[in-house]
Design a protein around this motif. Structure first.
Motif, PDB file in Angstrom:
ATOM      1  N   CYS A 141       0.832  -1.207   0.000  1.00 15.06           N
ATOM      2  CA  CYS A 141       0.000   0.000   0.000  1.00 15.06           C
ATOM      3  C   CYS A 141       0.864   1.252   0.000  1.00 15.06           C
ATOM      4  CB  CYS A 141      -0.933  -0.012   1.217  1.00 15.06           C
ATOM      5  SG  CYS A 141      -2.168   1.313   1.184  1.00 15.06           S
ATOM      6  N   SER A 142       1.973   1.218   0.745  1.00 13.72           N
ATOM      7  CA  SER A 142       2.875   2.377   0.811  1.00 13.72           C
ATOM      8  C   SER A 142       3.474   2.679  -0.554  1.00 13.72           C
ATOM      9  CB  SER A 142       3.992   2.138   1.829  1.00 13.72           C
ATOM     10  OG  SER A 142       3.481   2.044   3.133  1.00 13.72           O
ATOM     11  N   SER A 143       3.908   1.650  -1.272  1.00 13.72           N
ATOM     12  CA  SER A 143       4.503   1.861  -2.594  1.00 13.72           C
ATOM     13  C   SER A 143       3.506   2.534  -3.532  1.00 13.72           C
ATOM     14  CB  SER A 143       4.949   0.522  -3.190  1.00 13.72           C
ATOM     15  OG  SER A 143       5.986  -0.042  -2.424  1.00 13.72           O
ATOM     16  N   PHE A 144       2.266   2.071  -3.491  1.00 17.60           N
ATOM     17  CA  PHE A 144       1.209   2.659  -4.327  1.00 17.60           C
ATOM     18  C   PHE A 144       0.952   4.115  -3.958  1.00 17.60           C
ATOM     19  CE2 PHE A 144      -3.575   3.274  -4.097  1.00 17.60           C
ATOM     20  CZ  PHE A 144      -3.695   3.796  -5.378  1.00 17.60           C
ATOM     21  N   LEU A 169      -2.065   7.460   3.713  1.00 10.71           N
ATOM     22  CA  LEU A 169      -0.871   6.661   3.974  1.00 10.71           C
ATOM     23  C   LEU A 169      -0.571   6.605   5.471  1.00 10.71           C
ATOM     24  CD1 LEU A 169       1.437   4.971   3.058  1.00 10.71           C
ATOM     25  CD2 LEU A 169       2.648   7.015   2.303  1.00 10.71           C
ATOM     26  N   ALA A 170      -0.725   7.747   6.153  1.00 11.78           N
ATOM     27  CA  ALA A 170      -0.491   7.771   7.604  1.00 11.78           C
ATOM     28  C   ALA A 170      -1.429   6.802   8.317  1.00 11.78           C
ATOM     29  CB  ALA A 170      -0.691   9.193   8.140  1.00 11.78           C
ATOM     30  N   GLU A 171      -2.690   6.818   7.932  1.00 15.20           N
ATOM     31  CA  GLU A 171      -3.678   5.941   8.568  1.00 15.20           C
ATOM     32  C   GLU A 171      -3.363   4.471   8.322  1.00 15.20           C
ATOM     33  OE1 GLU A 171      -7.761   6.974   7.607  1.00 15.20           O
ATOM     34  OE2 GLU A 171      -7.224   9.086   7.536  1.00 15.20           O
ATOM     35  N   TYR A 172      -2.987   4.135   7.097  1.00 18.80           N
ATOM     36  CA  TYR A 172      -2.732   2.724   6.783  1.00 18.80           C
ATOM     37  C   TYR A 172      -1.474   2.228   7.494  1.00 18.80           C
ATOM     38  CZ  TYR A 172      -3.119  -1.616   4.187  1.00 18.80           C
ATOM     39  OH  TYR A 172      -3.292  -2.942   3.863  1.00 18.80           O
ATOM     40  N   ILE A 173      -0.422   3.039   7.499  1.00 11.53           N
ATOM     41  CA  ILE A 173       0.815   2.644   8.184  1.00 11.53           C
ATOM     42  C   ILE A 173       0.535   2.390   9.659  1.00 11.53           C
ATOM     43  CG2 ILE A 173       3.095   3.442   8.943  1.00 11.53           C
ATOM     44  CD1 ILE A 173       3.294   4.993   6.292  1.00 11.53           C
ATOM     45  N   TYR A 174      -0.239   3.286  10.273  1.00  9.21           N
ATOM     46  CA  TYR A 174      -0.501   3.124  11.706  1.00  9.21           C
ATOM     47  C   TYR A 174      -1.385   1.910  11.988  1.00  9.21           C
ATOM     48  CZ  TYR A 174      -1.712   3.883  16.533  1.00  9.21           C
ATOM     49  OH  TYR A 174      -1.869   3.696  17.884  1.00  9.21           O
ATOM     50  N   SER A 175      -2.416   1.731  11.189  1.00  7.61           N
ATOM     51  CA  SER A 175      -3.380   0.663  11.490  1.00  7.61           C
ATOM     52  C   SER A 175      -2.844  -0.721  11.152  1.00  7.61           C
ATOM     53  CB  SER A 175      -4.699   0.898  10.745  1.00  7.61           C
ATOM     54  OG  SER A 175      -4.542   0.707   9.353  1.00  7.61           O
ATOM     55  N   ALA A 183       7.263   8.040  13.950  1.00  8.82           N
ATOM     56  CA  ALA A 183       8.003   9.035  13.173  1.00  8.82           C
ATOM     57  C   ALA A 183       7.495   9.038  11.733  1.00  8.82           C
ATOM     58  CB  ALA A 183       9.498   8.739  13.217  1.00  8.82           C
ATOM     59  N   ARG A 184       7.305   7.849  11.173  1.00 10.51           N
ATOM     60  CA  ARG A 184       6.815   7.725   9.801  1.00 10.51           C
ATOM     61  C   ARG A 184       5.359   8.161   9.699  1.00 10.51           C
ATOM     62  NH1 ARG A 184       6.753   2.033   6.751  1.00 10.51           N
ATOM     63  NH2 ARG A 184       6.289   2.725   4.628  1.00 10.51           N
ATOM     64  N   VAL A 185       4.553   7.773  10.661  1.00  9.95           N
ATOM     65  CA  VAL A 185       3.143   8.176  10.682  1.00  9.95           C
ATOM     66  C   VAL A 185       3.031   9.696  10.762  1.00  9.95           C
ATOM     67  CG1 VAL A 185       1.017   8.101  12.057  1.00  9.95           C
ATOM     68  CG2 VAL A 185       2.315   5.999  11.668  1.00  9.95           C
ATOM     69  N   SER A 186       3.836  10.299  11.631  1.00  4.52           N
ATOM     70  CA  SER A 186       3.802  11.758  11.810  1.00  4.52           C
ATOM     71  C   SER A 186       4.243  12.485  10.548  1.00  4.52           C
ATOM     72  CB  SER A 186       4.709  12.161  12.982  1.00  4.52           C
ATOM     73  OG  SER A 186       4.258  11.582  14.188  1.00  4.52           O
ATOM     74  N   TYR A 187       5.264  11.941   9.885  1.00  2.00           N
ATOM     75  CA  TYR A 187       5.763  12.539   8.643  1.00  2.00           C
ATOM     76  C   TYR A 187       4.617  12.778   7.668  1.00  2.00           C
ATOM     77  CZ  TYR A 187       8.280  12.823   4.163  1.00  2.00           C
ATOM     78  OH  TYR A 187       8.741  13.219   2.934  1.00  2.00           O
ATOM     79  N   HIS A 188       3.731  11.803   7.540  1.00  2.00           N
ATOM     80  CA  HIS A 188       2.636  11.940   6.567  1.00  2.00           C
ATOM     81  C   HIS A 188       1.459  12.741   7.126  1.00  2.00           C
ATOM     82  CE1 HIS A 188       4.516   9.562   3.479  1.00  2.00           C
ATOM     83  NE2 HIS A 188       4.845   8.654   4.383  1.00  2.00           N
ATOM     84  N   PHE A 189       1.147  12.571   8.411  1.00  2.00           N
ATOM     85  CA  PHE A 189       0.027  13.346   8.968  1.00  2.00           C
ATOM     86  C   PHE A 189       0.300  14.851   8.914  1.00  2.00           C
ATOM     87  CE2 PHE A 189      -2.218   9.827  11.429  1.00  2.00           C
ATOM     88  CZ  PHE A 189      -3.439  10.044  10.813  1.00  2.00           C
ATOM     89  N   VAL A 190       1.533  15.285   9.166  1.00  2.00           N
ATOM     90  CA  VAL A 190       1.799  16.730   9.159  1.00  2.00           C
ATOM     91  C   VAL A 190       1.725  17.299   7.747  1.00  2.00           C
ATOM     92  CG1 VAL A 190       3.210  16.666  11.248  1.00  2.00           C
ATOM     93  CG2 VAL A 190       4.327  16.510   9.030  1.00  2.00           C
ATOM     94  N   ARG A 191       1.795  16.442   6.733  1.00  2.00           N
ATOM     95  CA  ARG A 191       1.624  16.875   5.348  1.00  2.00           C
ATOM     96  C   ARG A 191       0.181  16.689   4.889  1.00  2.00           C
ATOM     97  NH1 ARG A 191       6.600  15.714   6.410  1.00  2.00           N
ATOM     98  NH2 ARG A 191       8.343  16.574   5.194  1.00  2.00           N
ATOM     99  N   GLY A 192      -0.650  16.199   5.791  1.00  2.00           N
ATOM    100  CA  GLY A 192      -2.067  16.020   5.511  1.00  2.00           C
ATOM    101  C   GLY A 192      -2.877  17.235   5.913  1.00  2.00           C
ATOM    102  N   LYS A 193      -4.162  17.019   6.117  1.00  2.00           N
ATOM    103  CA  LYS A 193      -5.043  18.147   6.431  1.00  2.00           C
ATOM    104  C   LYS A 193      -6.004  17.843   7.572  1.00  2.00           C
ATOM    105  CE  LYS A 193      -8.109  19.033   3.209  1.00  2.00           C
ATOM    106  NZ  LYS A 193      -8.725  19.279   1.887  1.00  2.00           N
ATOM    107  N   THR A 201      -5.141   9.365  16.495  1.00  5.75           N
ATOM    108  CA  THR A 201      -4.111   8.337  16.330  1.00  5.75           C
ATOM    109  C   THR A 201      -3.106   8.397  17.477  1.00  5.75           C
ATOM    110  OG1 THR A 201      -4.340   8.441  13.923  1.00  5.75           O
ATOM    111  CG2 THR A 201      -2.314   7.466  14.776  1.00  5.75           C
ATOM    112  N   LEU A 202      -2.699   9.605  17.859  1.00  7.68           N
ATOM    113  CA  LEU A 202      -1.751   9.757  18.961  1.00  7.68           C
ATOM    114  C   LEU A 202      -2.350   9.271  20.280  1.00  7.68           C
ATOM    115  CD1 LEU A 202      -0.145  13.220  18.109  1.00  7.68           C
ATOM    116  CD2 LEU A 202       1.091  11.060  18.341  1.00  7.68           C
ATOM    117  N   VAL A 203      -3.621   9.578  20.511  1.00  8.30           N
ATOM    118  CA  VAL A 203      -4.286   9.121  21.739  1.00  8.30           C
ATOM    119  C   VAL A 203      -4.324   7.594  21.772  1.00  8.30           C
ATOM    120  CG1 VAL A 203      -6.494   9.032  22.960  1.00  8.30           C
ATOM    121  CG2 VAL A 203      -5.639  11.217  22.094  1.00  8.30           C
TER     122      VAL A 203
END
Length: 330
Positions: A141-144, A169-175, A183-193, A201-203
């Motif tokens: 999923c990440s590659s796609f 991507l952030a949601e799928y990586i975390y779940s 760190a990877r999840v945050s990288y994508h969430f901060v570029r999200g909306k 997710t953090l909670v």
């Protein structure tokens, strides 16, 4: 040409004919044979520059293969779908985003088995296989999605790529990841909306992480938002975290690192470089808990107070650290 006549050799029929034909091959259980058909037939449409029809074939194939549990086949066709968007020079728009989202939603979500007896060989084998399968799911999923993010950035959706795709991507990586890589999840969430979704997710992470990981995860998230100059979402995230934890009767983490983050959010709302520097000095031991924090603070000082980086040679290294957080250059 009548409907009963076969197309002349070299003349491509409407894509829907091939979509229906190959879908039947999948339903008959020949997923491998169907995969070769999806790839070879879509390639003919691409060669003829009939990109729209090639996209229809690849989109249908990806969704059908994923629905039938053919993860690697579906992911391969999903990647080819994005490659065809690039070849056809398709712009980023809501219709195309919806098609990418539809493929994304077909990727499997399978919880790792719980309550296993780790002393039992069969249970250990089940766990090992489940963890391996989860890793493959995340990689596929990440590659796609990373390919889709790159395409969206190149066609002007946003310089960092589509925020909607980053959130997916952030949601799928975390779940789906066997171990939470925040760190990877945050990288994508901060570029999200969706900072509120990020807060949820953090909670969730805070409810199962080791002691001392919760405040680092919060600080990393806030500092990453600020390193993008995004004070609004940094404050929104902090407010939402407090609200959600209170709603669950949970305490907000208390540490020197969290104290620093609270002071920093207030300091950046005004022209207070001396106070910013004092905070860095006072809370140095807390900042040193995570190697990237000092680099993030250097970027924040540059953005909010126009302070040149301490070591320009580190800028390239800092970019590399961010790439590693996103995984494989994204």
């Amino acid at each position: 040409m009548s409907t009963r006549e076969r197309p002349r050799r070299g003349v491509l029929p409407p894509a829907q004919e091939n979509i229906e034909k190959i879908a039947k091959v999948v339903k008959d259980g020949n997923c491998y044979g169907a995969q070769q058909m999806y790839k070879s037939i879509s390639a003919r449409y691409i060669s003829a520059e009939r990109y729209s029809e090639a996209l229809d074939i690849l989109h249908s194939g990806s969704c059908i293969q994923l629905e039938h549990g053919q993860l690697t086949c579906g992911a391969e066709l999903a990647l080819l779908f994005v490659e065809t968007l690039v070849k056809g020079k398709y712009p980023y728009d809501e219709d195309t985003l919806d098609r990418v989202r539809k493929i994304y939603k077909k990727f499997p979500r399978i919880p790792v088995p719980q309550h296993l007896d780790l002393g039992d060989d069969d249970d250990m084998q089940k766990l090992s296989e489940a963890l391996g399968a989860a890793k493959v799911r995340v990689e596929c999923c990440s590659s796609f999605l990373k390919a889709a993010i790159k395409w969206s950035a190149e066609v002007g959706a946003h310089r960092n790529g589509s925020p909607e795709l980053h959130d997916m991507l952030a949601e799928y990586i975390y779940s789906e990841s066997p171990e939470a890589d925040m760190a990877r999840v945050s990288y994508h969430f901060v570029r999200g909306k969706h900072p509120r979704k990020f807060a949820s997710t953090l909670v969730n992470f805070m409810g199962k992480c080791y002691p001392g990981e919760d405040d680092v995860a919060i600080a990393r998230a806030i500092l990453m938002y600020l390193s993008h100059g995004n004070l609004r979402d940094a404050n929104c995230l902090m407010d939402e975290l407090k609200k959600q934890l209170k709603g669950k009767d949970l305490d907000f983490p208390k540490s020197d690192l969290i104290q620093l983050i609270n002071f920093l959010l207030q300091t950046l709302q005004r022209d207070a470089l001396p106070l910013f520097n004092m905070l860095r000095q006072t809370y140095k031991s807390s900042i040193d808990r995570e190697p990237v924090f000092n680099e993030l603070l250097d970027v924040i000082a540059e953005i909010f107070y126009e302070v040149p980086r301490r070591n320009p040679l580190m800028q390239g290294m800092f970019g590399d650290i961010f790439k590693m957080m996103g995984g494989d250059g994204m």
